[in-house]
Design a protein around this motif. Structure first.
Motif, PDB file in Angstrom:
ATOM      1  N   ASP A  23      54.861  24.533  36.940  1.00  0.00           N
ATOM      2  CA  ASP A  23      53.805  23.809  37.651  1.00  0.00           C
ATOM      3  C   ASP A  23      53.306  24.546  38.888  1.00  0.00           C
ATOM      4  OD1 ASP A  23      53.888  21.697  35.843  1.00  0.00           O
ATOM      5  OD2 ASP A  23      55.473  20.679  36.954  1.00  0.00           O
TER       6      ASP A  23
ATOM      7  N   LYS B 107      51.478  16.861  42.890  1.00  0.00           N
ATOM      8  CA  LYS B 107      50.626  17.936  42.372  1.00  0.00           C
ATOM      9  C   LYS B 107      49.234  17.892  42.990  1.00  0.00           C
ATOM     10  CE  LYS B 107      50.757  19.193  38.024  1.00  0.00           C
ATOM     11  NZ  LYS B 107      50.729  19.115  36.538  1.00  0.00           N
TER      12      LYS B 107
ATOM     13  N   GLN C  70      52.599  13.275  39.819  1.00  0.00           N
ATOM     14  CA  GLN C  70      51.162  13.547  39.819  1.00  0.00           C
ATOM     15  C   GLN C  70      50.591  13.560  41.241  1.00  0.00           C
ATOM     16  OE1 GLN C  70      49.408  14.585  37.332  1.00  0.00           O
ATOM     17  NE2 GLN C  70      50.942  14.274  35.744  1.00  0.00           N
TER      18      GLN C  70
END
Length: 269
Positions: free
Chosen positions: A249, A213, A210
């Motif tokens: 992603d 990202k 996370q």
């Protein structure tokens, strides 16, 4: 032995040769040994002075550095000179709490097992307050005959605050919240790091995934290396799906397969 770390090293050298300032590059590794090895290789390629300005190190060391710089810009109850507890320090604190709660000799509340449970929660980005409100966690604890884990987690977190201390898992947990909860800080580091590079991507856990990202947008200059057949840290929360879902992603990503082994002989392979 397929040259993954070499790819990352030469990618950094290439970016430096192309004129990108070293401080614009963030390279994350899993061990200090890997970080030292990469920095040594880069020094040989581009010179020691250039390599010094790189933001390169383990997830924990780099994030600790950022937290020390930015924690004063948050409303958190920590100072920038916080202490970092290693696993032994954490376990000692948990033992102390268990003793105070009369659980020291209870076989269901071994300090190492409690520490592991709290660590797993933090790596899943679940705070002590959230933990006691999640039915699935409470049910699991009841089945394991340790329904007081949530209470221990809260006491443990409060003791860390009182000591102005973070444990290893907090370095990931708080780094996520630094970027997620403070948009201006997130934007600052998105602009600071034009390229994000990650070694052994198959070993990233949920929190690391996370954070990456959050750091990568808006430019999406991210390069990772890894091997989905070499994931060995599932017991620490590593999620193989992180590397398997990379193309999903990050749009327009390119995959390069390293299919020759340079380390082993033909018979071993």
């Amino acid at each position: 032995g397929s040259g993954k770390t070499r790819v990352l090293t030469y990618k950094i050298a290439y970016l430096l040769a192309a004129g990108l300032p070293a401080y614009k590059i963030l390279a994350l590794t899993f061990t200090n040994k890997a970080a030292r090895e990469m920095k040594s290789r880069i020094e040989k390629l581009v010179g020691e002075q250039e390599a010094k300005s790189l933001w390169m190190g383990t997830f924990h060391s780099v994030f600790a550095r950022i937290l020390r710089m930015e924690i004063k810009n948050t409303n958190w109850p920590y100072n920038s000179d916080f202490t970092i507890y290693d696993s032994d320090d954490s376990e000692s604190l948990i033992k102390q709490i268990l003793k105070e709660m009369g659980l020291k000799d209870n076989p269901n509340y071994k300090a190492s097992a409690v520490q592991s449970r709290i660590s797993a929660a933090k790596n899943a980005l679940i705070s002590a307050n959230d933990y006691t409100n999640i039915g699935a966690y409470l049910d699991e604890d009841k089945l394991a005959r340790r329904p007081l884990i949530g209470v221990i987690y809260k006491k443990y977190s409060q003791r860390l605050v009182e000591a102005n201390a973070l444990d290893f898992d907090d370095l990931l947990f708080l780094m996520f919240h630094l970027l997620n909860d403070f948009p201006e800080i997130k934007e600052k580091y998105q602009q600071r790091f034009e390229f994000v590079l990650v070694d052994e991507y198959q070993d990233t856990n949920y929190a690391q995934y996370q954070i990456i990202k959050l750091l990568a947008p808006p430019q999406f200059h991210i390069c990772v290396v890894g091997d989905d057949a070499q994931s060995i840290y599932s017991f620490r929360g590593a999620d193989i799906q992180n590397i398997l879902n990379f193309e999903r992603d990050f749009d327009n990503s390119k995959i390069y397969k390293l299919e020759r082994n340079y380390r082993s002989t033909k018979n071993i392979v």
